[in-house]
Every structure is written in structure tokens, then in C-alpha cells.
Write a protein that holds these residues in place. Structure first.
Motif, short mmCIF file in Angstrom:
data_model
loop_
_atom_site.label_atom_id
_atom_site.label_comp_id
_atom_site.label_asym_id
_atom_site.label_seq_id
_atom_site.Cartn_x
_atom_site.Cartn_y
_atom_site.Cartn_z
N GLY A 263 6.07 14.24 -0.05
CA GLY A 263 6.14 12.92 -0.92
C GLY A 263 5.39 11.76 -0.53
N THR A 264 5.46 10.56 -0.92
CA THR A 264 4.57 9.29 -0.59
C THR A 264 5.57 7.97 -0.93
OG1 THR A 264 2.85 8.06 -0.92
CG2 THR A 264 3.34 9.33 -2.77
N ALA A 265 5.53 7.13 -0.18
CA ALA A 265 6.15 5.86 -0.47
C ALA A 265 5.07 4.83 -0.62
CB ALA A 265 7.03 5.21 0.54
N GLY B 176 0.90 -1.23 -0.09
CA GLY B 176 0.08 -0.09 0.04
C GLY B 176 0.72 1.24 0.13
N GLY B 177 0.40 2.44 0.47
CA GLY B 177 1.00 3.63 0.45
C GLY B 177 1.13 4.28 1.65
N MET B 178 2.02 5.15 1.89
CA MET B 178 2.44 5.92 3.03
C MET B 178 2.43 7.48 2.86
SD MET B 178 2.09 6.12 6.45
CE MET B 178 2.45 7.61 7.20
N LEU C 205 -4.80 1.24 -12.96
CA LEU C 205 -5.55 1.64 -11.98
C LEU C 205 -5.49 1.40 -10.59
CD1 LEU C 205 -8.20 3.42 -11.86
CD2 LEU C 205 -9.65 1.01 -12.05
N PRO C 206 -4.91 0.39 -10.04
CA PRO C 206 -4.21 0.13 -8.65
C PRO C 206 -3.17 1.22 -8.27
CG PRO C 206 -4.37 -1.89 -9.47
CD PRO C 206 -4.65 -0.96 -10.89
N VAL C 207 -2.11 1.57 -9.27
CA VAL C 207 -1.26 2.54 -8.89
C VAL C 207 -1.77 4.11 -8.81
CG1 VAL C 207 -0.30 2.76 -11.15
CG2 VAL C 207 1.23 3.00 -9.16
N ALA C 208 -2.75 4.23 -9.74
CA ALA C 208 -3.32 5.56 -9.89
C ALA C 208 -4.26 5.74 -8.57
CB ALA C 208 -4.43 5.49 -11.20
N SER C 209 -5.03 4.69 -8.35
CA SER C 209 -5.96 4.69 -7.12
C SER C 209 -5.04 5.11 -5.76
CB SER C 209 -6.50 3.52 -6.72
OG SER C 209 -7.72 3.64 -6.21
N VAL C 210 -3.84 4.56 -5.55
CA VAL C 210 -3.38 4.70 -4.19
C VAL C 210 -2.39 5.97 -4.47
CG1 VAL C 210 -1.21 3.76 -2.83
CG2 VAL C 210 -2.79 2.15 -3.85
N SER C 211 -2.08 6.48 -5.53
CA SER C 211 -1.38 7.68 -5.98
C SER C 211 -2.12 8.71 -5.68
CB SER C 211 -0.60 7.82 -7.31
OG SER C 211 0.42 6.44 -7.47
N ALA C 212 -3.49 8.77 -6.13
CA ALA C 212 -4.29 9.63 -5.98
C ALA C 212 -4.57 10.20 -4.36
CB ALA C 212 -5.62 9.57 -6.66
N HIS C 213 -5.00 8.95 -3.61
CA HIS C 213 -5.27 9.12 -2.28
C HIS C 213 -3.81 9.60 -1.43
CE1 HIS C 213 -6.58 7.12 1.51
NE2 HIS C 213 -5.52 7.44 1.82
N GLU C 214 -2.65 9.15 -1.67
CA GLU C 214 -1.69 9.53 -0.97
C GLU C 214 -1.34 10.98 -1.21
OE1 GLU C 214 -0.80 7.82 1.41
OE2 GLU C 214 -1.71 5.88 0.80
N PHE C 215 -1.26 11.39 -2.71
CA PHE C 215 -1.11 12.78 -2.78
C PHE C 215 -1.96 13.74 -2.25
CE2 PHE C 215 -1.12 16.50 -6.13
CZ PHE C 215 0.43 16.79 -5.81
#
Ligand SMILES: [Zn+2]
Length: 624
Positions: free
Chosen positions: A287-289, A280-282, A302-312
Motif C-alpha cells: 500500500g501507500t500513504a 507527498g507519498g510514502m 495530475l498531482p495525485v496521479a503522479s504521486v500515486s504512479a510513483h508510489e505504486f
């Protein structure tokens, strides 16, 4: 997951210095004393981390205090990144100290995570070794392959000097390794890594600035006046960088535009796409990991877009728009907060909306994702007695498989995301589309974040909604946020011409549910009475390793869903007694499924409201 809110946002405060010096790694661990090595950035507290023993997962930490007087106390955080107490001191061995004359300083382990000493006034160096082998964005790892540091899992701090400047310097870094840090430690190419120095304005700042060191791919892009750094640590044959850049450009632009704010000049995305579990993401302020399973990604971004949009979006919501209950950060105890439904849940609401706004999801896909969240909540019996605020307070139990079962808990991510949608719809209905969640977030950004203030948890959100719309939200917060009233979906969705309908689907039944501890391995959280799985010995807490010989990936339901009624399935489980294989027959069941569909006659007004709602726009009636 912590960041102190600062009145002066921005990286101007930061001094990032990269210094190149001669390498000493041929002689093993570089010793640190009061006179050497010279630090390129002398600060009251200087951290040196030797990576010489990377192959044994041991980092050698030296902390140099240039001017001590009296008793020196050093604490190790018990939690960081996850709302779970993990006692990082358990990984520490061989703590010792020397004074400015090179004499040993006696020290006492005064608490589970605390050491106390009384060195002579002046300089003292404290050394210890720490075992780091927890991969992923919520861990810290040093191996022959790479290093990933969440500093609060690596470095002790002195409570007395926690808010002062501190420098970080890496020693004995393998020659081919590069470094990319979020915020404090900047990018350093191979050969320039030894003695890389970053300066943090206090321990909270340092804890919020993870770094990746190793061999990785790296690219930058410029957008909306900011520089974005992207690091990808993955198998080179999984190269999706062009697609990744396209998606990140869309997401970052959509959110910066939606907030009408860009409180940074540089932002870093650190990605790991491992073959095994992706966790997942932190989020961090700059920034984010993010870790995602490479096989699951494949060509589907889509999964990477979804997590990236949330973390950003977290760079505003939780990092800058920050609840009072999370400040000041207490690294030694679990912190009680009722605000995660907002800080996490509404981050998901906005994250998904951003994907529609950015053209990553079409309207139907967006609506289906909202429906699947409703479905998740409605299939959890615990919604009848655990409020979303209580779920937030109980975040600290999420490491426990029984706690995660549908009977025991709801998720503040899940119900919070739905409440974000309903809050948005109610603001729109009360103002005929003139005001929305966008205005709420901009108001909270202006009135809390930009002023360096924290908001008073749920009360602060209610006040923001009421101020922006001029209407009362008392009942909404009383019944749905603090309370457990069933959510009247159709009443809310009618504004955009939608209604919730229940349909029955005939589906394969495998007899148990699984959950994951924030993206880790699937764990059994409940077992159906009388099911084949129960008879075969599946128990709460078992970890699912493989399904029909294929590694289990979360969510494991996707793997079971592809099988057929009547088929015999072989499952490899692990528990305290070790690993074992079981076999049982799949049955079927009729399942209630909640969907969002058009009301019988959708009016043009409802269509216009829906268009604005999905894309996060206000309906300003032609005004600019
Ligand atoms: Zn989050």
C-alpha cells in the motif's frame, strides 16, 4: 520506507483477525496486565495501543511479553519513513514495567533510545505514553480528529524478538471511528474497531503497515485479479472519488501489465487531502500513504496521479527489488546507501512513463516533463561535483535547507529520473528497440525479488542492463552514475528524433530559491547577492508562510511566477526569531531554459522508436 524481502511473497502468510468485544472506553484507559485484556491472537509480543487520550495527542502503549527470560532490552527507532534521523524516543514519557504478579520491575534507560530491565522469568508488561502529532505519510498522529500510525514511530521493539510474530490491538477507540490499515491491520467498520487485532510477521512487517483510524470515505475496486482499497480522508466537499478511481484503475493496470507481475492480492491507497500542507507519498509493500494539498488539487488530478504512479511502482522497486545496502534495516543508525538514484529516481522514470502508457499524459506532456527534469538538473551548479551516488549517500542531510541549495546538492530523484530515461534510450539504441527498461526491471524482479535476494546497488543495475542487452554499460555507470560528467543529452535523444535546445526566457525574478523538506513548507535555500530580497532580510533557512496574504504552497515559485516585474510583493517569513513580514520589488532576469524538440528531419524509424519509448514498449518487430 523499509521492508524485509521475503522469499514467499503474498498475504497468505498473514493472519488478519478482527475481533469485536465489549467497549471499556467509558472508564478511560483500559489497563493491560499479564492476564487481561485477552488477546484474540496470542503472540510472543503483544502490543496494545489505547486511543483514550486522543484529544491530548497521547497514545498509551502497553507491550506484553508472554515469556521473558533474563535481560529484556527495548529499543525505539531513531528513523523511519524518511532518510532522516528524528529520534522518536524524544516523544516518549513515563516508561514503566510490571511482572506477572503485578509488581513493578525496575528499568534503566541504557541509551538515548534504549531501556533495559531484568524481570523475573515469565510475563512482563511495559507501558509508556507517547506524544504523536506529526501529520502526513512520514509521521504519526493521534488527535481528536483521527489517528495515523507509522508503527516504528510509536512502538518500541525488543532486538531479540524483532523477527518473531507480534500482534497489535487498538483499545478505547472513539465509537464513530473506522480503521483501514495497510497489510497487517485490515478494514474494520465503526463499532468493530475496539480490540482490532492484526498479526505482523516481525517488526519490519509491522513498520511497513501503517493504519488510518477515524472518519473517512472508503471504496474498493477489483482489477487484474486484485482488490484495491482506497481511503480518502478529506473535506467531503472535495469529493473526487469517481475521478480518483478512474485514474487508479489506469495506473495500477498499466504497471501490473508492464511488469507482467502482481505480487499481492490486496493493495491499499491511504489518501489525506488536507487544507494545509500536503507532504507527498510514502511507499509500502502492500500500500501507500499519500498527502496532497486540497487547494492545489482542485479539479486537477495530475498531482495525485503522479504521486500515486510513483508510489505504486515502489511496490516492486525498493520494496521487492531491494538494494543490499538497505538490508538488514538498522533502526538505530542512519544507513549508507548509494542506490537511491535507482530506487527513487527510476521509480519516477517509470511512474511518469506509466502516466503516458495509461493515457493520463499525452506524448507532448510526457516529453515536456522529461525536459523540465533536465532543466532542474542543469540549473544546479552542484552537478559538477556531486555525483548521483553521493547525493544518495547524503540523503540524510535533506532536512537541512542549506544542504538543499542548488550550489550544495543535486537530487537523486531528479538526476536518477533522467538517468532512467537515458539508460532506457541506450538499451533501445543498442538493441534497435528490442530491449528496454521494461526488460531490465523484469530481469531484476525475476533474479532478485522473486528469489528473495537483494541486488548489489549500482553494480547490480549495471549487470542487469548488460545481461539484458549483451553490451557494456561500464562507461555509462562510471561517468554518469559514479561520476559527474555532463550528460550528453542529444546523443541519447537522437534515437527518438529529439534534441535538447536552450532558449532564453525573460522571467520575473524574486531573488531567492526555496526547497521543501519532502513536501513540507517552502524554505529559503539560497538568496541572490544584491537582490531586493537580500536587502529586505530574506535569509537561508527562513520558512515562507504567505505570499501577498495567501498561504504559501510548495512549490512557491508557482505563486511568484504569476506576479509581474516591478510589482511590490509582501512575504511573511518565519525563523527562530519568530514571524515577520517583508516587502520588496520584483525585478526580472533572462533565464536559460532547456527544452526537448524535434531534430530537423525526424525519420519514420525515429518516430516509431519514440512511440515505443514514451509508452514503455519493446519493438518486437511484429513478434507476439
Ligand atoms: Zn519514492
Amino acid at each position: 520506507m523499509r521492508y524485509p524481502h521475503k522469499p514467499n511473497l503474498g498475504v497468505l502468510l498473514l493472519a488478519i483477525t478482527l475481533a469485536v468485544a465489549g467497549t471499556q472506553r467509558a472508564w478511560g484507559i483500559t489497563p493491560v496486565t499479564c492476564s487481561s485484556p485477552q488477546s484474540a491472537q496470542t503472540q510472543p509480543t503483544e502490543y496494545f495501543i489505547s486511543l483514550a487520550d486522543n484529544a491530548s495527542n497521547l497514545a498509551h502503549v502497553s507491550i506484553r511479553f508472554t515469556q521473558t527470560s533474563g535481560t529484556l532490552i527495548l529499543d525505539m527507532p531513531v528513523w523511519n519513513a524518511l532518510y532522516q534521523v528524528r529520534d522518536f524516543a524524544a516523544n516518549i514519557e513515563n516508561v514503566r514495567a510490571i511482572d506477572g504478579a503485578g509488581r513493578p520491575v525496575p528499568l534503566v534507560k541504557s541509551k538515548t533510545s534504549e531501556w533495559t530491565m531484568s524481570p523475573p522469568n515469565g510475563c512482563v508488561v511495559v507501558d509508556y505514553d507517547i506524544h504523536l502529532d506529526a501529520g502526513g505519510p512520514f509521521g504519526a498522529q493521534l488527535s481528536a480528529e483521527h489517528a495515523f500510525f507509522n508503527w516504528a514511530m510509536v512502538l518500541m521493539y525488543s532486538p531479540a524478538t524483532r523477527a518473531q510474530n507480534m500482534s497489535v490491538q487498538l483499545l478505547d477507540v472513539p465509537a464513530a471511528w473506522e480503521l483501514q490499515g495497510v497489510h497487517v491491520l485490515g478494514y474494520a467498520p465503526p463499532g468493530a474497531v475496539d480490540k482490532t487485532v492484526g498479526v505482523a510477521h516481525g517488526y519490519d512487517d509491522l513498520a511497513d503497515s501503517p493504519a488510518e483510524v477515524g472518519v473517512f470515505q472508503h471504496f474498493d475496486f477489483q482489477q487484474d485479479g486484485a482488490t484495491y482499497h482506497v481511503v480518502v480522508h478529506a473535506d467531503p466537499k472535495d469529493d473526487n472519488n469517481a475521478k480518483l478511481e478512474d485514474i487508479l484503475r489506469r495506473i495500477t493496470h498499466a504497471e501490473v501489465d508492464w511488469m507482467a507481475d502482481r505480487p499481492f492480492t490486496e493493495y491499499t491507497f491511504l489518501y489525506h487531502f488536507p487544507r494545509g500542507h500536503g507532504a507527498g507519498g510514502m511507499e509500502h509493500a502492500y500500500g501507500t500513504a499519500i498527502d496532497l494539498n486540497a487547494e492545489r488539487l482542485g479539479n486537477n488530478m495530475l498531482p495525485v496521479a503522479s504521486v500515486s504512479a510513483h508510489e505504486f511502482f515502489h511496490l516492486w522497486n525498493v520494496k521487492r527489488i531491494r538494494p543490499q545496502s538497505l538490508e538488514p534495516i538498522d533502526y538505530q543508525h542512519a544507513m549508507d546507501t548509494r542506490a537511491l538514484w535507482f530506487s527513487e529516481g527510476l521509480t519516477s522514470t517509470v511512474g511518469d512513463m506509466t502516466l503516458a502508457r495509461a493515457g493520463v499524459l499525452d506524448d507532448r506532456q510526457y516529453i515536456d516533463r522529461v525536459a523540465s527534469e533536465i532543466n532542474e538538473l542543469q540549473t544546479r551548479p552542484a552537478r559538477a561535483w556531486q555525483s548521483v551516488e553521493e547525493s544518495s549517500l547524503d540523503a540524510w542531510f535533506e532536512g537541512d535547507a542549506f544542504y538543499r541549495s542548488p550550489q550544495r546538492s543535486i537530487s537523486y530523484y531528479n538526476k536518477g529520473e533522467i538517468l532512467g530515461v537515458l539508460l532506457d534510450l541506450r538499451m533501445r539504441r543498442l538493441t534497435q528497440g528490442q530491449k528496454s527498461l521494461r526488460d531490465l526491471f523484469q530481469w531484476m524482479n525475476d533474479n532478485y525479488a522473486k528469489k528473495g535476494l537483494f541486488f548489489p546497488d549500482s553494480d547490480g543495475v549495471q549487470q542487469a542492463a548488460e545481461t539484458v542487452t549483451g553490451r557494456s554499460f561500464a562507461e555509462f555507470f562510471h561517468e554518469y552514475v559514479a561520476g559527474v560528467q555532463e550528460l550528453p543529452y542529444s546523443e541519447y535523444f537522437n534515437f527518438v528524433g529529439l534534441q535538447v535546445a536552450e532558449t532564453t526566457v525573460h522571467s520575473v525574478n524574486w531573488g531567492f530559491t526555496t526547497t521543501t523538506n519532502l513536501g513540507g513548507q517552502p524554505e529559503v535555500s539560497s538568496v541572490d547577492k544584491g537582490s531586493g530580497a537580500e536587502r529586505a532580510g530574506v535569509a537561508v533557512g527562513d520558512r515562507v508562510l504567505a505570499v501577498n496574504g495567501k498561504p504559501a504552497t510548495a512549490p512557491v515559485e508557482v505563486q511568484f511566477g504569476q506576479l509581474h516585474e516591478g510589482a511590490t510583493v509582501k512575504v511573511r517569513l518565519a525563523n527562530r526569531r519568530g514571524q515577520h513580514d517583508i516587502k520588496f520589488k520584483l525585478t526580472s532576469r533572462n533565464e536559460q531554459l532547456y527544452i526537448l524538440q524535434d531534430v530537423p528531419a525526424v525519420t519514420p524509424e525515429q518516430r516509431a522508436h519514440r512511440e515505443a519509448w514514451i509508452h514503455g514498449n519493446d519493438e518486437t518487430g511484429g513478434q507476439p
